[in-house]
Write a protein that holds these residues in place. Structure first.
Motif, PDB file in Angstrom:
ATOM      1  N   GLY A 287      10.117   3.978   3.063  1.00 38.57           N
ATOM      2  CA  GLY A 287      10.340   4.029   4.492  1.00 38.57           C
ATOM      3  C   GLY A 287       9.521   5.114   5.179  1.00 38.57           C
ATOM      4  N   PHE A 288       9.718   5.241   6.497  1.00 37.47           N
ATOM      5  CA  PHE A 288       9.023   6.295   7.242  1.00 37.47           C
ATOM      6  C   PHE A 288       9.818   6.620   8.499  1.00 37.47           C
ATOM      7  CE2 PHE A 288       7.370   2.270   8.764  1.00 37.47           C
ATOM      8  CZ  PHE A 288       7.274   2.433  10.138  1.00 37.47           C
ATOM      9  N   ASP A 289       9.499   7.738   9.100  1.00 31.79           N
ATOM     10  CA  ASP A 289      10.205   8.199  10.295  1.00 31.79           C
ATOM     11  C   ASP A 289       9.591   7.543  11.530  1.00 31.79           C
ATOM     12  OD1 ASP A 289      11.535   9.484  12.291  1.00 31.79           O
ATOM     13  OD2 ASP A 289      11.039  11.520  11.657  1.00 31.79           O
TER      14      ASP A 289
ATOM     15  N   ILE B  62      13.801   6.745   6.161  1.00 29.65           N
ATOM     16  CA  ILE B  62      13.319   7.413   4.947  1.00 29.65           C
ATOM     17  C   ILE B  62      14.219   7.040   3.774  1.00 29.65           C
ATOM     18  CG2 ILE B  62      12.848   9.630   3.851  1.00 29.65           C
ATOM     19  CD1 ILE B  62      10.914   8.979   6.079  1.00 29.65           C
ATOM     20  N   ASN B  63      13.584   6.602   2.688  1.00 27.54           N
ATOM     21  CA  ASN B  63      14.264   6.215   1.440  1.00 27.54           C
ATOM     22  C   ASN B  63      15.173   4.994   1.577  1.00 27.54           C
ATOM     23  OD1 ASN B  63      13.082   8.391   0.015  1.00 27.54           O
ATOM     24  ND2 ASN B  63      14.702   9.764   0.720  1.00 27.54           N
ATOM     25  N   GLU B  64      15.095   4.292   2.711  1.00 27.73           N
ATOM     26  CA  GLU B  64      15.920   3.095   2.892  1.00 27.73           C
ATOM     27  C   GLU B  64      15.083   1.858   3.218  1.00 27.73           C
ATOM     28  OE1 GLU B  64      19.284   3.517   5.459  1.00 27.73           O
ATOM     29  OE2 GLU B  64      19.769   5.525   4.713  1.00 27.73           O
TER      30      GLU B  64
ATOM     31  N   ASP C 169      11.609  -4.502   2.972  1.00 18.91           N
ATOM     32  CA  ASP C 169      11.344  -3.953   1.646  1.00 18.91           C
ATOM     33  C   ASP C 169      12.309  -2.798   1.392  1.00 18.91           C
ATOM     34  OD1 ASP C 169      10.273  -1.340   2.427  1.00 18.91           O
ATOM     35  OD2 ASP C 169       8.443  -2.343   3.015  1.00 18.91           O
ATOM     36  N   ASP C 170      12.466  -2.432   0.123  1.00 19.74           N
ATOM     37  CA  ASP C 170      13.370  -1.345  -0.245  1.00 19.74           C
ATOM     38  C   ASP C 170      12.583  -0.093  -0.645  1.00 19.74           C
ATOM     39  OD1 ASP C 170      12.286  -2.181  -2.612  1.00 19.74           O
ATOM     40  OD2 ASP C 170      14.181  -2.496  -3.663  1.00 19.74           O
TER      41      ASP C 170
ATOM     42  N   LYS D 279       0.800  -1.220   0.000  1.00 19.66           N
ATOM     43  CA  LYS D 279       0.000   0.000   0.000  1.00 19.66           C
ATOM     44  C   LYS D 279       0.837   1.277   0.000  1.00 19.66           C
ATOM     45  CE  LYS D 279      -3.969  -1.925   2.502  1.00 19.66           C
ATOM     46  NZ  LYS D 279      -4.710  -1.890   3.797  1.00 19.66           N
ATOM     47  N   TYR D 280       1.912   1.278   0.808  1.00 18.69           N
ATOM     48  CA  TYR D 280       2.577   2.549   1.098  1.00 18.69           C
ATOM     49  C   TYR D 280       4.046   2.642   0.673  1.00 18.69           C
ATOM     50  CZ  TYR D 280      -1.436   2.536   4.285  1.00 18.69           C
ATOM     51  OH  TYR D 280      -2.694   2.444   4.815  1.00 18.69           O
ATOM     52  N   SER D 281       4.751   1.523   0.583  1.00 18.80           N
ATOM     53  CA  SER D 281       6.212   1.618   0.476  1.00 18.80           C
ATOM     54  C   SER D 281       6.723   1.924  -0.931  1.00 18.80           C
ATOM     55  CB  SER D 281       6.852   0.315   0.962  1.00 18.80           C
ATOM     56  OG  SER D 281       6.711  -0.712  -0.001  1.00 18.80           O
ATOM     57  N   ARG D 282       5.919   1.551  -1.951  1.00 17.94           N
ATOM     58  CA  ARG D 282       6.367   1.672  -3.345  1.00 17.94           C
ATOM     59  C   ARG D 282       7.682   0.910  -3.541  1.00 17.94           C
ATOM     60  NH1 ARG D 282       4.793   7.127  -2.513  1.00 17.94           N
ATOM     61  NH2 ARG D 282       6.912   7.931  -2.718  1.00 17.94           N
ATOM     62  N   ALA D 283       7.779  -0.225  -2.910  1.00 14.56           N
ATOM     63  CA  ALA D 283       9.003  -1.033  -2.958  1.00 14.56           C
ATOM     64  C   ALA D 283       9.130  -1.754  -4.292  1.00 14.56           C
ATOM     65  CB  ALA D 283       9.005  -2.049  -1.821  1.00 14.56           C
TER      66      ALA D 283
END
Length: 222
Positions: free
Chosen positions: A175-177, A207-209, A171-172, A147-151
Protein backbone atom coordinates in the motif's frame (compact mmCIF):
# COMPACT_ATOMS: atom_id res chain seq x y z
CA UNK A 1 -19.83 34.82 -24.00
CA UNK A 2 -18.47 33.33 -20.78
CA UNK A 3 -20.62 30.21 -21.24
CA UNK A 4 -19.46 29.86 -24.84
CA UNK A 5 -15.86 30.30 -23.78
CA UNK A 6 -16.26 27.67 -21.05
CA UNK A 7 -17.84 25.20 -23.48
CA UNK A 8 -15.08 25.84 -26.02
CA UNK A 9 -12.42 25.20 -23.38
CA UNK A 10 -14.16 21.98 -22.34
CA UNK A 11 -14.34 20.79 -25.95
CA UNK A 12 -10.67 21.65 -26.46
CA UNK A 13 -9.62 19.75 -23.32
CA UNK A 14 -11.66 16.71 -24.37
CA UNK A 15 -10.18 16.75 -27.87
CA UNK A 16 -6.67 17.13 -26.43
CA UNK A 17 -7.20 14.17 -24.10
CA UNK A 18 -8.62 12.09 -26.95
CA UNK A 19 -5.64 12.90 -29.18
CA UNK A 20 -3.24 12.00 -26.37
CA UNK A 21 -4.91 8.61 -25.91
CA UNK A 22 -4.83 7.95 -29.67
CA UNK A 23 -1.09 8.68 -29.73
CA UNK A 24 -0.53 6.40 -26.72
CA UNK A 25 -2.51 3.59 -28.35
CA UNK A 26 -0.54 3.89 -31.58
CA UNK A 27 2.72 3.84 -29.62
CA UNK A 28 1.63 0.71 -27.75
CA UNK A 29 0.61 -0.89 -31.04
CA UNK A 30 4.06 -0.17 -32.50
CA UNK A 31 5.73 -1.68 -29.43
CA UNK A 32 3.45 -4.71 -29.80
CA UNK A 33 4.58 -5.21 -33.39
CA UNK A 34 8.24 -4.84 -32.41
CA UNK A 35 7.87 -7.42 -29.64
CA UNK A 36 5.99 -9.88 -31.80
CA UNK A 37 8.03 -9.53 -34.99
CA UNK A 38 11.56 -8.49 -34.08
CA UNK A 39 12.07 -9.83 -30.56
CA UNK A 40 10.07 -12.96 -31.35
CA UNK A 41 12.15 -13.57 -34.47
CA UNK A 42 15.43 -13.13 -32.60
CA UNK A 43 14.35 -15.62 -29.96
CA UNK A 44 13.39 -18.07 -32.69
CA UNK A 45 16.91 -17.72 -34.13
CA UNK A 46 18.35 -18.47 -30.68
CA UNK A 47 16.20 -21.60 -30.54
CA UNK A 48 17.49 -22.75 -33.95
CA UNK A 49 21.08 -22.20 -32.87
CA UNK A 50 20.46 -24.24 -29.72
CA UNK A 51 19.13 -27.07 -31.90
CA UNK A 52 22.36 -26.99 -33.94
CA UNK A 53 24.46 -26.95 -30.77
CA UNK A 54 22.57 -29.93 -29.40
CA UNK A 55 23.46 -32.02 -32.45
CA UNK A 56 27.19 -31.36 -31.89
CA UNK A 57 27.14 -31.39 -28.08
CA UNK A 58 28.16 -34.29 -25.89
CA UNK A 59 25.53 -36.16 -23.94
CA UNK A 60 26.59 -34.34 -20.75
CA UNK A 61 25.54 -30.97 -22.18
CA UNK A 62 22.39 -31.99 -24.04
CA UNK A 63 20.22 -31.81 -20.93
CA UNK A 64 21.49 -28.27 -20.21
CA UNK A 65 20.70 -27.24 -23.77
CA UNK A 66 17.19 -28.69 -23.45
CA UNK A 67 16.64 -26.65 -20.29
CA UNK A 68 17.82 -23.49 -22.07
CA UNK A 69 15.53 -24.26 -25.02
CA UNK A 70 12.62 -24.57 -22.62
CA UNK A 71 13.39 -21.14 -21.15
CA UNK A 72 13.61 -19.63 -24.65
CA UNK A 73 10.30 -21.22 -25.71
CA UNK A 74 8.62 -19.91 -22.56
CA UNK A 75 10.04 -16.45 -23.24
CA UNK A 76 8.71 -16.53 -26.81
CA UNK A 77 5.22 -17.34 -25.54
CA UNK A 78 5.34 -14.62 -22.88
CA UNK A 79 6.51 -12.02 -25.42
CA UNK A 80 3.63 -12.98 -27.71
CA UNK A 81 1.11 -12.76 -24.86
CA UNK A 82 2.46 -9.37 -23.77
CA UNK A 83 2.38 -8.06 -27.33
CA UNK A 84 -1.31 -8.98 -27.59
CA UNK A 85 -2.29 -6.96 -24.51
CA UNK A 86 -0.49 -3.93 -25.95
CA UNK A 87 -2.34 -4.08 -29.27
CA UNK A 88 -5.78 -2.43 -29.20
CA UNK A 89 -6.91 -4.48 -32.23
CA UNK A 90 -6.32 -7.72 -30.31
CA UNK A 91 -8.18 -6.31 -27.29
CA UNK A 92 -11.14 -5.54 -29.57
CA UNK A 93 -11.05 -9.08 -30.95
CA UNK A 94 -10.83 -10.80 -27.56
CA UNK A 95 -13.13 -8.46 -25.67
CA UNK A 96 -12.60 -6.88 -22.26
CA UNK A 97 -13.27 -9.93 -20.09
CA UNK A 98 -11.01 -12.31 -21.99
CA UNK A 99 -8.22 -9.71 -22.22
CA UNK A 100 -8.30 -9.14 -18.45
CA UNK A 101 -8.31 -12.91 -17.93
CA UNK A 102 -5.24 -13.28 -20.19
CA UNK A 103 -3.41 -10.58 -18.23
CA UNK A 104 -4.21 -12.23 -14.88
CA UNK A 105 -3.12 -15.62 -16.25
CA UNK A 106 0.20 -14.08 -17.31
CA UNK A 107 0.73 -12.57 -13.85
CA UNK A 108 0.10 -15.93 -12.20
CA UNK A 109 2.14 -17.88 -14.73
CA UNK A 110 5.15 -15.64 -14.11
CA UNK A 111 4.64 -16.10 -10.34
CA UNK A 112 4.20 -12.39 -9.63
CA UNK A 113 1.11 -13.11 -7.53
CA UNK A 114 -1.88 -15.40 -7.14
CA UNK A 115 -4.99 -14.06 -8.90
CA UNK A 116 -8.76 -14.23 -8.47
CA UNK A 117 -11.23 -13.32 -11.23
CA UNK A 118 -15.00 -13.26 -10.63
CA UNK A 119 -17.85 -12.11 -12.87
CA UNK A 120 -21.40 -11.52 -11.64
CA UNK A 121 -24.60 -10.32 -13.31
CA UNK A 122 -25.80 -10.33 -16.90
CA UNK A 123 -23.11 -9.38 -19.37
CA UNK A 124 -23.70 -6.51 -21.77
CA UNK A 125 -21.48 -5.22 -24.56
CA UNK A 126 -19.54 -1.99 -24.10
CA UNK A 127 -18.37 -0.04 -27.19
CA UNK A 128 -14.93 -1.22 -28.35
CA UNK A 129 -13.20 2.12 -27.85
CA UNK A 130 -14.48 2.32 -24.27
CA UNK A 131 -13.45 -1.29 -23.54
CA UNK A 132 -9.90 -0.43 -24.63
CA UNK A 133 -9.81 2.60 -22.33
CA UNK A 134 -11.17 0.56 -19.41
CA UNK A 135 -8.57 -2.15 -19.99
CA UNK A 136 -5.76 0.41 -20.06
CA UNK A 137 -6.92 1.69 -16.65
CA UNK A 138 -6.94 -1.85 -15.25
CA UNK A 139 -3.63 -2.66 -16.92
CA UNK A 140 -2.03 0.38 -15.26
CA UNK A 141 -3.24 -0.80 -11.84
CA UNK A 142 -1.97 -4.34 -12.44
CA UNK A 143 1.38 -3.05 -13.66
CA UNK A 144 1.80 -0.90 -10.53
CA UNK A 145 0.82 -3.84 -8.32
CA UNK A 146 3.50 -6.01 -9.91
CA UNK A 147 6.17 -3.31 -9.71
CA UNK A 148 5.59 -1.81 -6.28
CA UNK A 149 3.05 -3.60 -4.09
CA UNK A 150 4.84 -6.91 -3.41
CA UNK A 151 1.35 -8.40 -3.25
CA UNK A 152 0.66 -12.08 -2.75
CA UNK A 153 -2.82 -11.91 -4.27
CA UNK A 154 -4.51 -9.70 -6.86
CA UNK A 155 -8.29 -9.89 -7.22
CA UNK A 156 -10.58 -8.67 -9.99
CA UNK A 157 -14.36 -8.48 -9.64
CA UNK A 158 -16.74 -7.55 -12.49
CA UNK A 159 -20.32 -6.82 -11.43
CA UNK A 160 -22.86 -6.25 -14.21
CA UNK A 161 -25.98 -4.40 -13.08
CA UNK A 162 -29.04 -3.31 -15.08
CA UNK A 163 -27.50 -0.04 -16.18
CA UNK A 164 -23.87 -0.15 -15.11
CA UNK A 165 -20.68 -2.20 -14.80
CA UNK A 166 -18.69 -1.94 -11.58
CA UNK A 167 -15.11 -3.20 -11.60
CA UNK A 168 -13.10 -3.69 -8.42
CA UNK A 169 -9.40 -4.50 -8.46
CA UNK A 170 -7.49 -5.02 -5.25
CA UNK A 171 -4.13 -6.27 -4.05
CA UNK A 172 -2.89 -7.20 -0.58
CA UNK A 173 0.46 -5.45 -1.00
CA UNK A 174 2.35 -2.83 0.99
CA UNK A 175 0.00 0.00 0.00
CA UNK A 176 0.88 3.69 0.11
CA UNK A 177 -0.17 6.91 1.81
CA UNK A 178 -2.78 8.56 -0.44
CA UNK A 179 -2.52 11.83 1.53
CA UNK A 180 0.99 12.35 0.19
CA UNK A 181 1.13 14.30 -3.05
CA UNK A 182 2.44 12.31 -5.97
CA UNK A 183 3.48 13.16 -9.51
CA UNK A 184 2.75 9.62 -10.69
CA UNK A 185 1.78 9.74 -14.35
CA UNK A 186 0.14 6.34 -13.91
CA UNK A 187 -2.44 7.65 -11.45
CA UNK A 188 -3.08 10.68 -13.63
CA UNK A 189 -3.51 8.48 -16.70
CA UNK A 190 -6.07 6.27 -14.95
CA UNK A 191 -8.11 9.26 -13.76
CA UNK A 192 -8.01 11.08 -17.11
CA UNK A 193 -8.95 7.95 -19.06
CA UNK A 194 -11.93 7.33 -16.76
CA UNK A 195 -13.04 10.92 -17.25
CA UNK A 196 -12.84 10.47 -21.01
CA UNK A 197 -15.60 7.83 -20.97
CA UNK A 198 -17.61 9.39 -18.14
CA UNK A 199 -16.78 6.60 -15.70
CA UNK A 200 -16.55 7.08 -11.94
CA UNK A 201 -13.04 6.22 -10.74
CA UNK A 202 -11.55 5.94 -7.28
CA UNK A 203 -8.30 4.58 -5.89
CA UNK A 204 -7.80 3.91 -2.19
CA UNK A 205 -4.81 2.53 -0.34
CA UNK A 206 -3.52 2.03 3.18
CA UNK A 207 -0.01 1.23 4.36
CA UNK A 208 0.37 -2.56 4.78
CA UNK A 209 -3.28 -3.09 3.78
CA UNK A 210 -3.03 -2.99 0.01
CA UNK A 211 -4.61 -0.90 -2.73
CA UNK A 212 -8.10 -0.92 -4.25
CA UNK A 213 -9.46 0.45 -7.50
CA UNK A 214 -13.15 0.96 -8.20
CA UNK A 215 -14.49 1.86 -11.62
CA UNK A 216 -18.17 2.30 -12.48
CA UNK A 217 -19.19 2.56 -16.12
CA UNK A 218 -22.78 3.37 -17.09
CA UNK A 219 -24.46 1.25 -19.72
CA UNK A 220 -25.48 3.73 -22.40
CA UNK A 221 -26.53 1.04 -24.88
CA UNK A 222 -29.93 0.50 -23.29
Amino acid sequence: MLIQKFKAEQAFEKELASTKIEIQEQTLKNISWELHDNIGQLLSVVNMQLNMMKIQASDDFKSSIDETKEVVNTTVEEVRTLSKTLNSEVIQKNGLLRTVEIELERIERLKYAQTVFEIKGDYFKIPDTEEIIIFRILQEFLSNSIKYSRANTIKAFFNYHNNSLTINLEDDGVGFDTTQKTESSGLQNMASRAQMIGAHFSLTSKINEGTKLRLTHLNNTQ
